[in-house]
Every structure is written in C-alpha cells, then in structure tokens.
Design an enzyme around this catalytic site. Structure first.
Site, short mmCIF file in Angstrom:
data_model
loop_
_atom_site.label_atom_id
_atom_site.label_comp_id
_atom_site.label_asym_id
_atom_site.label_seq_id
_atom_site.Cartn_x
_atom_site.Cartn_y
_atom_site.Cartn_z
N SER A 1 8.30 1.31 1.51
CA SER A 1 7.00 0.68 1.28
C SER A 1 6.89 -0.68 1.96
O SER A 1 7.01 -0.79 3.16
CB SER A 1 6.75 0.59 -0.23
OG SER A 1 5.44 0.16 -0.48
N HIS A 2 6.73 -1.74 1.17
CA HIS A 2 6.47 -3.08 1.71
C HIS A 2 7.76 -3.88 1.91
O HIS A 2 7.70 -5.04 2.30
CB HIS A 2 5.57 -3.81 0.73
CG HIS A 2 6.12 -3.74 -0.67
ND1 HIS A 2 6.04 -2.57 -1.41
CD2 HIS A 2 6.80 -4.62 -1.40
CE1 HIS A 2 6.64 -2.77 -2.57
NE2 HIS A 2 7.12 -4.00 -2.59
N ASP B 1 0.19 -1.98 3.85
CA ASP B 1 1.63 -2.24 3.84
C ASP B 1 2.42 -1.27 4.72
O ASP B 1 1.84 -0.50 5.48
CB ASP B 1 2.17 -2.22 2.40
CG ASP B 1 2.19 -0.81 1.84
OD1 ASP B 1 1.34 0.00 2.24
OD2 ASP B 1 3.08 -0.51 1.01
N ASP C 1 3.97 1.61 4.40
CA ASP C 1 3.69 3.05 4.40
C ASP C 1 2.21 3.36 4.17
O ASP C 1 1.86 4.53 3.96
CB ASP C 1 4.56 3.75 3.36
CG ASP C 1 4.29 3.26 1.95
OD1 ASP C 1 3.93 2.07 1.80
OD2 ASP C 1 4.43 4.04 1.01
N ASP D 1 -0.03 2.60 1.74
CA ASP D 1 -0.68 2.90 0.46
C ASP D 1 -1.27 1.66 -0.22
O ASP D 1 -2.08 1.79 -1.13
CB ASP D 1 0.24 3.68 -0.48
CG ASP D 1 1.54 2.99 -0.78
OD1 ASP D 1 1.78 1.89 -0.24
OD2 ASP D 1 2.34 3.55 -1.57
N ARG D 2 -0.89 0.46 0.21
CA ARG D 2 -1.44 -0.74 -0.43
C ARG D 2 -2.60 -1.32 0.39
O ARG D 2 -2.72 -1.03 1.58
CB ARG D 2 -0.37 -1.82 -0.55
CG ARG D 2 0.75 -1.43 -1.48
CD ARG D 2 1.68 -2.60 -1.71
NE ARG D 2 2.63 -2.23 -2.77
CZ ARG D 2 3.38 -3.07 -3.44
NH1 ARG D 2 3.32 -4.38 -3.16
NH2 ARG D 2 4.19 -2.66 -4.39
N LYS E 1 -1.73 6.03 -4.03
CA LYS E 1 -2.69 4.99 -3.69
C LYS E 1 -2.91 5.03 -2.19
O LYS E 1 -2.09 5.56 -1.45
CB LYS E 1 -2.21 3.63 -4.16
CG LYS E 1 -0.85 3.21 -3.68
CD LYS E 1 -0.40 1.97 -4.44
CE LYS E 1 1.02 1.60 -4.07
NZ LYS E 1 1.91 1.64 -5.22
C1 G1P Z 1 5.85 -2.33 -7.62
C2 G1P Z 1 4.50 -2.62 -8.21
C3 G1P Z 1 3.93 -1.35 -8.82
C4 G1P Z 1 3.88 -0.26 -7.75
C5 G1P Z 1 5.24 -0.10 -7.12
C6 G1P Z 1 5.21 0.86 -5.94
O1 G1P Z 1 6.73 -1.85 -8.62
O2 G1P Z 1 4.55 -3.64 -9.17
O3 G1P Z 1 2.64 -1.61 -9.32
O4 G1P Z 1 3.47 0.96 -8.30
O5 G1P Z 1 5.73 -1.35 -6.63
O6 G1P Z 1 4.37 0.40 -4.92
P1 G1P Z 1 7.76 -2.79 -9.42
O7 G1P Z 1 8.62 -3.46 -8.38
O8 G1P Z 1 6.93 -3.80 -10.16
O9 G1P Z 1 8.49 -1.85 -10.33
ZN ZN Z 2 3.66 1.15 -0.04
#
Ligand code: G1P
Ligand code: ZN
Length: 543
Positions: free
Chosen positions: A113-114, A277, A279, A281-282, A376
């Site tokens: 992801s990010h 981000d 991948d 999704d954000r 998302k």
């Molecule tokens: C974080 C975000 C959560 C999201 C997840 C995946 O998770 O807070 O809302 O669904 O990334 O993108 P966390 O690190 O808080 O468990």
């Molecule tokens: Zn992501």
C-alpha cells in the site's frame, strides 16, 4: 515441465494484518518465506484448483519476482487460468473489479500500500476472495494457522514468463492471460459517472492536478483524466510508476504529498487537487488552499450522491470505520438511511456491500469506496468529486462550507506515534482497558465522559464477532477520543489517537482543526500517559 514438491519449515510471523501480510522486502526474501505463505493460501482455498485466479501488484520492488514465483506455485496447485495485469501491474481496486468481472475464485494483490518501497522498503501480499474483497478474518487466521504447520510447497519447474505483452502463455497445465491493467477499470468508471458532464467541466476551463506519487495510479489517471475526460496534458504529475516510488512514501496525506499541497496554494493554483497511494486505493482531496478531511469527504459525497448516475436510485446505507468521524452519520440521518459503524479495515465493509445494505463507505485514513468493487478506490473517489463539482459548479471549499452550514462541522484529527516500542504501546492500551469501567461520569479536561468501551462489532449479516477493536471514549457533548494500535506497521508498534468534536454554529467553522482540537488532544495524551509509555511528547504525523 514438472511439478516439484519442496520440503520446507514454518516461519512464526506470517499472520496477515489489517491488509494482508506486510513485511520488509528483506523478510520476504528469506528462502521459502513467500512460497510458504502462498502455499498456505492454496491449502486453505481449494476452489482455486481448476479455477481462475487474478494476479497483479503495485509495481514496487520485488513485485515481478514475487509474481513469477506465485504463477509457478499456482500452476503446480492446479489453477486453470491466471489473469495477470501487463507488467505485473494492477491497482487494488482494478484487481477487485477483475476478480468480480471474470468470475475468479480469487486473486492475489502484491502491495504494501502506502509504505515505502525499494530493496530496503516494504512488500506485501494479500488474498481477495471471489467477491473481490479482502479475505475475511476467519480465512486469514486459517492462512496463519496453516503457515505454522507447513512442511512442503508445490512449484512448477519452469523459466520465468515475459509479462510485458498482452496475450496468452501456457505454464504447465495453466493458461496465463496477460491483460491491459487499465481497460476494464476505465470501462467500469464510464458506467458509473456522468462522464459527459465532467468532460464539459474541463472544456470550460476547470483545472486540476492529480499526484500519482510514482505509484500504480499513473497509467490509470492519465488514461481516464487526460485521455478520456480531456483534462489538460500534464494534469497527472509523478505519473511514471517507479519501484521505489522515487524514494518517497506513496501516502496521500498533507505530510507526504507536500508537492501537491504546495501546488494548490497561490494565486495561480488549480481548482482541484488529488492524490492516490502506492496501490491506488486511497485518496486525498484538496481544493484551492483547502483540505478536505477524509471523514468530511465521505459525508459530502453521501450528501451529493444524487449527481452520480450510479446512485440515481438513492443510497441504501452508509458505513464508516469506528475511528472515522460521525459527520457521515448526520447525513445518513437526514437521508433516512442506516449508518453502520465497523472496525478498521475494508474487509468489514465487504459483507455489508455484498448484502446490499450500503452503497457508500469510508475510513478516516483516506479511504472511500462504494458497491462498485470490494476495496476502497482512490481514482473512483476523485471521479466522484469531479462528478459532484460538475453538477454543482461550486468550488471545493464552497461545497464543503455549505455542507458544514447544513450539518455542522465535525473537527477531526488523527495523531500517529510511529515505531514506538511494542511493550510500551501494549501497556498503554492495557492500562486504558483497565480504566474503562471507572470513566463514565468522570470529568476530563472540562468534559464529562458519557461512555467508554473497547469497541466490539457483530457483523449484522453473518453474526461474526470482532473484539478489542479500539478504546473509545465518548463525551457528553459528542466529542470522542479513540485509541488503537496499527495493524499495518512493520517496525515496532504504531499508536493512533483519533480526536473529534462537533460545532454547529457557523461562526466556529473557520477555526483551524488543530486549534479546535488542542484541548482534547491534551486530554487524550494525559489520560493514556502517552509520554510515560512511549517517551514521545509529540506525534510523528497529524492528519
Ligand atoms: C491503516 C488504516 C486503516 C486502513 C488500513 C489499510 O490500518 O488506519 O483505516 O484500512 O491501513 O489501508 P492500521 O495501520 O491503522 O491498522
Ligand atoms: Zn493502499
């Protein structure tokens, strides 16, 4: 080509978190580490044998290497057909769509992801089921249990495949179909939004900047925004996906998307700014000199959904994660539709979406989505904003300020303390849990506590229960403090503190969020003993 069964021994750290198994690249590179996890999934999902599997990732370092291994394990486990994004690329929402459209038994999305990428960065792997959404907890716990007892994996002895061109290749008994990663997703967006209205908006001189952050959305955003919708060439910045995201965090927030934030200020700033981000999704939404908090974005999109053809029949319901602000609840109440409060993580929305109970959902962590996929979706959120802007012909700030006048403003902030010592973070949460029963009726920082609990959720569709999802303190004036530990961090623990407070009087709406929340933040830090447990006096990131 022959199938080899390799003996192996288990690792003890392969429990998937909020979004799959996420670790440093160096961890994934240990012999058998990736193979063990993938084989554990195949052992737990027998439908994959003889079925169709979707495979793609965010293009980060190790993506293509991991896909080659994954395909050889898939072939050895009897998968009939693997649909792979060209070059190993698929954004998370595009993968979710492809799983659904092609009737796949499931899919693997390779992404952290990010989180930063590169040889010293992070990597991740996530399994999504036939509905296109992240595997439910019962299944991911099954993967983990299997990984602890694994003693062999199957792998086809074969050379690596060339994934650079569309078409079909045989790999043992499996067909690998390489597809354009963008085409199906772009067609899906065409069917959801009023594309002619958005095209007219751009034709009338509307200007935007989309920051792809050198991550997966570059090709998607160029194809959709510039080529299909007629946004000016150069609208998409940092558009070329790079294995290390150019050395940056591909995380669309005010800290990591600083270049975009700078572009949205000054006299010549465009009308609209957005970022996605690693991948895809954000999303982060900006107006000229104006930041839309993700919680507000969900509420505003819900209130304006009527402009979007896909929602012409009205919204069935809305869902938000527990730490997301209650701004969306006010819109749901006004629309006379239900608003569900779920634990953090997209998988909890999947069951509500599958059951047709909700049309829109979102998280404070820059995640917004709908029933069009089971993840998302960053670019979808940007297009929904564009559709609303095209319908209303107001500025971003104008739309949000009007929303606040109607529903009041919910000031919101999240404070992250990253890479803190795990023992201290666990002790902090344990002490809060021990305090819960005594809190109601107490006055903290001038506010009376109405209720305090450790959030537990019962899925209204399948009755499954999730416990200990975050410590929640609700005050009599509606303000809230929430504490939880991250499930996606890869170093130590990350403490997240979520703050919110509602003001209905428009005279209060122009206050800076950090100012409006300063007292609440001090109360939160003191009550939990943040400095005592973590040694930190200030958070690393405030969003
Ligand atoms: C974080 C975000 C959560 C999201 C997840 C995946 O998770 O807070 O809302 O669904 O990334 O993108 P966390 O690190 O808080 O468990
Ligand atoms: Zn992501």
């Amino acid at each position: 080509m022959t199938v080899h069964t390799h003996p192996t021994t288990p690792f003890d750290d392969q429990r998937p978190g909020t979004s799959g198994l996420r670790k440093a690249v160096t961890v994934f590179r240990q012999p058998n580490y990736l193979e063990n996890f993938i084989q554990s999934v195949f052992d737990c999902v027998p439908e994959l044998a003889g079925g169709l599997l979707v495979v793609g990732g965010d293009g980060r370092y190790y993506n293509v290497t991991a896909i080659q291994t994954l395909l050889k394990i898939a072939a050895a486990n009897g998968v009939a057909r693997a649909v792979v994004g060209r070059g190993g690329i698929l954004s998370t929402p595009a993968a979710s769509h492809l799983i659904r459209r092609r009737g796949a038994a499931g899919g693997f999305v390779l992404s952290a992801s990010h989180n930063p990428g590169g040889p010293d960065g992070d990597f991740g792997i996530k399994f999504n089921g036939a509905n296109g959404g992240p595997a439910p907890e019962a299944l991911t716990e099954g993967f983990y249990a299997r990984s602890r007892g694994i003693d062999r994996y199957h792998l086809l002895a074969a050379p690596d495949l060339d994934l650079r061109h569309d078409g079909e290749i045989r790999l043992g008994g499996m067909t690998v179909e390489i597809v354009d990663p963008v085409a199906d997703y772009a067609a899906l967006m065409d069917g959801i939004f009023d594309m002619p209205a958005i095209r007219r908006l751009f034709a009338d001189g509307f200007r935007m900047v989309f920051d792809a952050m050198h991550a997966v959305t570059g090709p998607y955003a160029v194809a959709i925004l510039e080529h299909r919708l007629g946004a000016a060439p150069g609208t998409v910045i940092n558009r070329v996906p790079l294995e290390d995201f150019g050395g940056h965090h591909p995380d669309p927030n005010l800290v990591h998307a600083a270049e975009l934030v700078a572009r949205l200020s000054g006299p010549d700033a465009p009308d609209f700014g957005a970022a996605s981000d690693g991948d895809g999704d954000r999303n982060m939404i900006l107006g000229r000199e104006f930041y839309v908090s993700p919680s507000d974005s969900l509420a505003v999109l819900a209130a304006n959904a009527g402009h979007v053809p896909h929602f012409a029949g009205g919204l069935k319901g809305i869902a938000r994660s527990m730490p997301t602000s209650q701004a969306a609840d006010r819109v749901a109440a006004a629309l006379g539709i239900p608003c569900y409060e779920t634990p953090t993580g997209w998988k909890f929305f999947g069951s509500l979406l599958d059951a047709g109970r909700i049309s829109l959902c979102g998280e404070e962590s820059f995640g917004t989505g709908s029933d069009h996929v089971r993840e998302k979706d960053g670019l979808w959120a940007v297009l929904m904003w564009l559709n609303v802007l095209a319908g209303r012909r107001l500025s971003v700030a104008g739309i949000v300020r009007e929303h606040w006048r109607r529903f009041g403003r919910t000031f919101y902030g999240r404070h992250d303390y990253e890479a803190v010592e795990t023992a201290g973070a666990n002790a902090l949460i344990a002490e809060l849990r021990a305090l819960l029963q005594q809190l109601p009726g107490c006055t903290l920082g001038g506010r009376r506590v109405l209720a305090a609990d450790d959030f537990a959720y019962v899925d209204p569709v399948d009755g499954s229960r999730s416990e200990r999802q975050g410590v929640r303190i609700v005050f009599e004036d509606g303000a809230r403090i929430v504490y939880r530990l991250s499930g996606t961090g890869t170093a130590g623990a990350t403490l997240r503190v979520y703050l919110e407070r509602h003001r209905s009087d428009p005279a209060d709406h122009d206050t800076e969020a950090t100012v409006a929340l300063a007292e609440l933040a001090a109360t939160a830090a003191e009550l939990a003993g943040i400095t005592r447990h973590t040694g930190r006096t200030v958070p690393d990131v405030v969003t």
